[in-house]
Design a protein around this motif. Structure first.
Motif, PDB file in Angstrom:
ATOM      1  N   ILE A  86     -11.741  -0.349   4.689  1.00 50.16           N
ATOM      2  CA  ILE A  86     -11.778   0.975   5.327  1.00 50.16           C
ATOM      3  C   ILE A  86     -10.693   1.875   4.761  1.00 50.16           C
ATOM      4  CG2 ILE A  86     -11.349   2.227   7.484  1.00 50.16           C
ATOM      5  CD1 ILE A  86     -12.808   0.061   8.967  1.00 50.16           C
ATOM      6  N   TRP A  87      -9.456   1.343   4.652  1.00 47.81           N
ATOM      7  CA  TRP A  87      -8.358   2.154   4.124  1.00 47.81           C
ATOM      8  C   TRP A  87      -8.655   2.612   2.691  1.00 47.81           C
ATOM      9  CZ3 TRP A  87      -7.345   2.598   8.654  1.00 47.81           C
ATOM     10  CH2 TRP A  87      -6.809   1.643   9.498  1.00 47.81           C
ATOM     11  N   LEU A  88      -9.224   1.713   1.876  1.00 48.27           N
ATOM     12  CA  LEU A  88      -9.539   2.078   0.492  1.00 48.27           C
ATOM     13  C   LEU A  88     -10.590   3.187   0.437  1.00 48.27           C
ATOM     14  CD1 LEU A  88      -9.663  -1.288  -1.500  1.00 48.27           C
ATOM     15  CD2 LEU A  88      -7.907   0.483  -1.586  1.00 48.27           C
ATOM     16  N   ASP A  89     -11.604   3.080   1.275  1.00 49.18           N
ATOM     17  CA  ASP A  89     -12.686   4.074   1.265  1.00 49.18           C
ATOM     18  C   ASP A  89     -12.229   5.421   1.813  1.00 49.18           C
ATOM     19  OD1 ASP A  89     -14.405   2.207   0.202  1.00 49.18           O
ATOM     20  OD2 ASP A  89     -15.267   1.636   2.140  1.00 49.18           O
ATOM     21  N   VAL A  90     -11.412   5.385   2.855  1.00 44.80           N
ATOM     22  CA  VAL A  90     -11.024   6.626   3.539  1.00 44.80           C
ATOM     23  C   VAL A  90      -9.781   7.257   2.927  1.00 44.80           C
ATOM     24  CG1 VAL A  90     -10.292   7.622   5.741  1.00 44.80           C
ATOM     25  CG2 VAL A  90     -12.066   5.865   5.706  1.00 44.80           C
ATOM     26  N   LEU A  91      -8.774   6.434   2.628  1.00 45.20           N
ATOM     27  CA  LEU A  91      -7.489   6.962   2.190  1.00 45.20           C
ATOM     28  C   LEU A  91      -7.202   6.729   0.712  1.00 45.20           C
ATOM     29  CD1 LEU A  91      -5.347   5.715   5.225  1.00 45.20           C
ATOM     30  CD2 LEU A  91      -6.327   7.998   4.892  1.00 45.20           C
ATOM     31  N   GLY A  92      -7.699   5.628   0.184  1.00 44.83           N
ATOM     32  CA  GLY A  92      -7.340   5.252  -1.173  1.00 44.83           C
ATOM     33  C   GLY A  92      -5.947   4.647  -1.211  1.00 44.83           C
ATOM     34  N   GLU A  93      -5.583   4.060  -2.333  1.00 41.80           N
ATOM     35  CA  GLU A  93      -4.250   3.464  -2.445  1.00 41.80           C
ATOM     36  C   GLU A  93      -3.184   4.544  -2.600  1.00 41.80           C
ATOM     37  OE1 GLU A  93      -4.206   0.750  -5.675  1.00 41.80           O
ATOM     38  OE2 GLU A  93      -5.373  -0.783  -4.634  1.00 41.80           O
ATOM     39  N   PRO A  94      -2.061   4.407  -1.888  1.00 40.23           N
ATOM     40  CA  PRO A  94      -0.957   5.363  -2.068  1.00 40.23           C
ATOM     41  C   PRO A  94      -0.399   5.251  -3.484  1.00 40.23           C
ATOM     42  CG  PRO A  94      -0.252   3.485  -0.747  1.00 40.23           C
ATOM     43  CD  PRO A  94      -1.733   3.350  -0.907  1.00 40.23           C
ATOM     44  N   GLN A  95      -0.115   6.395  -4.100  1.00 35.51           N
ATOM     45  CA  GLN A  95       0.317   6.399  -5.500  1.00 35.51           C
ATOM     46  C   GLN A  95       1.816   6.587  -5.660  1.00 35.51           C
ATOM     47  OE1 GLN A  95      -1.914   5.673  -7.934  1.00 35.51           O
ATOM     48  NE2 GLN A  95      -3.370   5.410  -6.234  1.00 35.51           N
ATOM     49  N   LEU A  96       2.405   7.426  -4.831  1.00 33.81           N
ATOM     50  CA  LEU A  96       3.826   7.726  -4.947  1.00 33.81           C
ATOM     51  C   LEU A  96       4.654   6.714  -4.154  1.00 33.81           C
ATOM     52  CD1 LEU A  96       3.670  11.607  -4.526  1.00 33.81           C
ATOM     53  CD2 LEU A  96       3.688  10.273  -6.654  1.00 33.81           C
ATOM     54  N   LEU A  97       5.888   6.489  -4.584  1.00 38.60           N
ATOM     55  CA  LEU A  97       6.740   5.498  -3.936  1.00 38.60           C
ATOM     56  C   LEU A  97       6.973   5.826  -2.473  1.00 38.60           C
ATOM     57  CD1 LEU A  97       8.502   2.992  -4.070  1.00 38.60           C
ATOM     58  CD2 LEU A  97      10.389   4.435  -4.861  1.00 38.60           C
TER      59      LEU A  97
ATOM     60  N   GLY B 111      -4.357  -8.239  11.949  1.00 37.27           N
ATOM     61  CA  GLY B 111      -5.163  -8.086  10.740  1.00 37.27           C
ATOM     62  C   GLY B 111      -5.058  -6.692  10.161  1.00 37.27           C
ATOM     63  N   MET B 112      -5.043  -5.689  11.046  1.00 33.59           N
ATOM     64  CA  MET B 112      -4.884  -4.315  10.599  1.00 33.59           C
ATOM     65  C   MET B 112      -3.529  -4.131   9.906  1.00 33.59           C
ATOM     66  SD  MET B 112      -4.882  -0.821  12.916  1.00 33.59           S
ATOM     67  CE  MET B 112      -6.339  -1.358  13.820  1.00 33.59           C
ATOM     68  N   GLY B 113      -2.488  -4.697  10.495  1.00 30.50           N
ATOM     69  CA  GLY B 113      -1.155  -4.565   9.916  1.00 30.50           C
ATOM     70  C   GLY B 113      -1.044  -5.225   8.555  1.00 30.50           C
ATOM     71  N   ILE B 114      -1.601  -6.421   8.421  1.00 29.05           N
ATOM     72  CA  ILE B 114      -1.572  -7.112   7.125  1.00 29.05           C
ATOM     73  C   ILE B 114      -2.315  -6.306   6.075  1.00 29.05           C
ATOM     74  CG2 ILE B 114      -2.345  -9.176   5.889  1.00 29.05           C
ATOM     75  CD1 ILE B 114      -1.897 -10.743   8.495  1.00 29.05           C
ATOM     76  N   SER B 115      -3.438  -5.703   6.469  1.00 30.04           N
ATOM     77  CA  SER B 115      -4.202  -4.885   5.520  1.00 30.04           C
ATOM     78  C   SER B 115      -3.409  -3.660   5.090  1.00 30.04           C
ATOM     79  CB  SER B 115      -5.536  -4.461   6.149  1.00 30.04           C
ATOM     80  OG  SER B 115      -5.345  -3.472   7.162  1.00 30.04           O
ATOM     81  N   ILE B 116      -2.605  -3.095   5.985  1.00 32.73           N
ATOM     82  CA  ILE B 116      -1.777  -1.939   5.643  1.00 32.73           C
ATOM     83  C   ILE B 116      -0.671  -2.358   4.680  1.00 32.73           C
ATOM     84  CG2 ILE B 116      -0.174  -0.220   6.573  1.00 32.73           C
ATOM     85  CD1 ILE B 116      -1.875  -0.210   9.134  1.00 32.73           C
ATOM     86  N   PHE B 117      -0.066  -3.516   4.927  1.00 29.82           N
ATOM     87  CA  PHE B 117       0.921  -4.047   3.981  1.00 29.82           C
ATOM     88  C   PHE B 117       0.300  -4.206   2.596  1.00 29.82           C
ATOM     89  CE2 PHE B 117       3.728  -5.804   7.444  1.00 29.82           C
ATOM     90  CZ  PHE B 117       4.888  -5.183   7.008  1.00 29.82           C
ATOM     91  N   LYS B 118      -0.892  -4.764   2.553  1.00 24.60           N
ATOM     92  CA  LYS B 118      -1.555  -4.972   1.269  1.00 24.60           C
ATOM     93  C   LYS B 118      -1.833  -3.642   0.577  1.00 24.60           C
ATOM     94  CE  LYS B 118      -5.571  -7.163  -0.903  1.00 24.60           C
ATOM     95  NZ  LYS B 118      -6.812  -7.946  -0.692  1.00 24.60           N
ATOM     96  N   LEU B 119      -2.240  -2.650   1.366  1.00 16.49           N
ATOM     97  CA  LEU B 119      -2.537  -1.335   0.806  1.00 16.49           C
ATOM     98  C   LEU B 119      -1.309  -0.714   0.153  1.00 16.49           C
ATOM     99  CD1 LEU B 119      -4.842   0.858   0.700  1.00 16.49           C
ATOM    100  CD2 LEU B 119      -3.727   1.870   2.714  1.00 16.49           C
ATOM    101  N   SER B 120      -0.130  -1.002   0.702  1.00 18.14           N
ATOM    102  CA  SER B 120       1.102  -0.405   0.175  1.00 18.14           C
ATOM    103  C   SER B 120       1.400  -0.849  -1.255  1.00 18.14           C
ATOM    104  CB  SER B 120       2.289  -0.759   1.072  1.00 18.14           C
ATOM    105  OG  SER B 120       2.683  -2.116   0.891  1.00 18.14           O
ATOM    106  N   GLY B 121       0.954  -2.030  -1.618  1.00 19.41           N
ATOM    107  CA  GLY B 121       1.248  -2.554  -2.944  1.00 19.41           C
ATOM    108  C   GLY B 121       2.681  -3.016  -3.113  1.00 19.41           C
TER     109      GLY B 121
END
Length: 220
Positions: free
Chosen positions: A100-111, A25-35
């Protein structure tokens, strides 16, 4: 139903399966965060959930219930505690970590940040899949489909059955506006070797022994 008996008689396998699903679940959420796209099945579920207006975790449960009917009729030997945990709780694990990733790190912006995020997701997902499947206490309804196809058409290797189901999910994801990108391609073609690495060096050592006959049954 052997997975239920195994989980009850070997609590270590149950714990490893639970930890594996949490990391998955953590890994899937990280994939999603990458966009840059998720694995085909998760990407499809996210796209359909967005289209229907149903929360991702709830939609995943509904879809798994539908697929479970097929598993119950044709793949009972693949049903166990791992089936229930993956089908019911994985979506909530994904949502929990993503927030959690959104609150702590936010979405990555650069490629380059997105690419690194995908790389981290690959490792975390592979680790989770390794623990969850090597525990051998039941697999998710979707994972069961390609195994049933392999049994029905044994002359075709498992790889191509899995590729067919993943390609179909990727197509549905694309049709309904989901993201198909680097994360999707890596999930389809690049997870296998890393999962194998974790199988050999982590999961099997945690279990204390190597059971080749079980690995062959659930091998991906």
């Amino acid at each position: 139903m052997r997975g239920f008996i195994t989980a009850l008689t070997d609590p270590k396998r149950l714990i490893i399966m639970l930890v594996g699903n949490i990391f998955l679940g953590m890994g899937i959420s990280i994939f999603k965060l990458s966009g840059l796209g998720n694995d085909p099945f998760s990407g499809m579920v996210m796209a359909l959930a967005d289209t229907s207006g149903i929360a991702y975790a709830r939609f995943l449960i509904l879809l798994n219930l539908s697929l479970f009917v097929v598993q119950l009729m044709a793949g009972r030997r693949f049903i166990g505690m791992g089936t229930i945990v993956n089908a019911v709780f994985l979506g909530y694990f994904v949502t929990f970590f993503y927030n959690i990733w959104l609150d702590v790190l936010g979405e990555p912006q650069l490629l380059w940040q997105r690419v690194i995020t995908v790389a981290i997701g690959v490792v975390v997902c592979s680790f989770g899949v390794s623990l969850y499947q090597t525990s051998n206490v039941g697999i998710a309804p979707y994972d069961c489909l390609s195994l049933l196809m392999r049994d029905r058409f044994p002359r075709v290797s498992y790889f191509w059955h899995r590729m067919f189901t993943d390609a179909f999910c990727a197509l549905i994801c694309f049709i309904f506006g989901g993201i198909i990108g680097l994360g999707t391609l890596v999930s389809m073609f690049g997870l296998g070797p890393i999962i194998h690495f974790f199988n050999v060096h982590v999961a099997e050592k945690l279990l204390g022994e190597r059971r080749l006959e079980e690995k062959a049954e659930l091998e991906i």
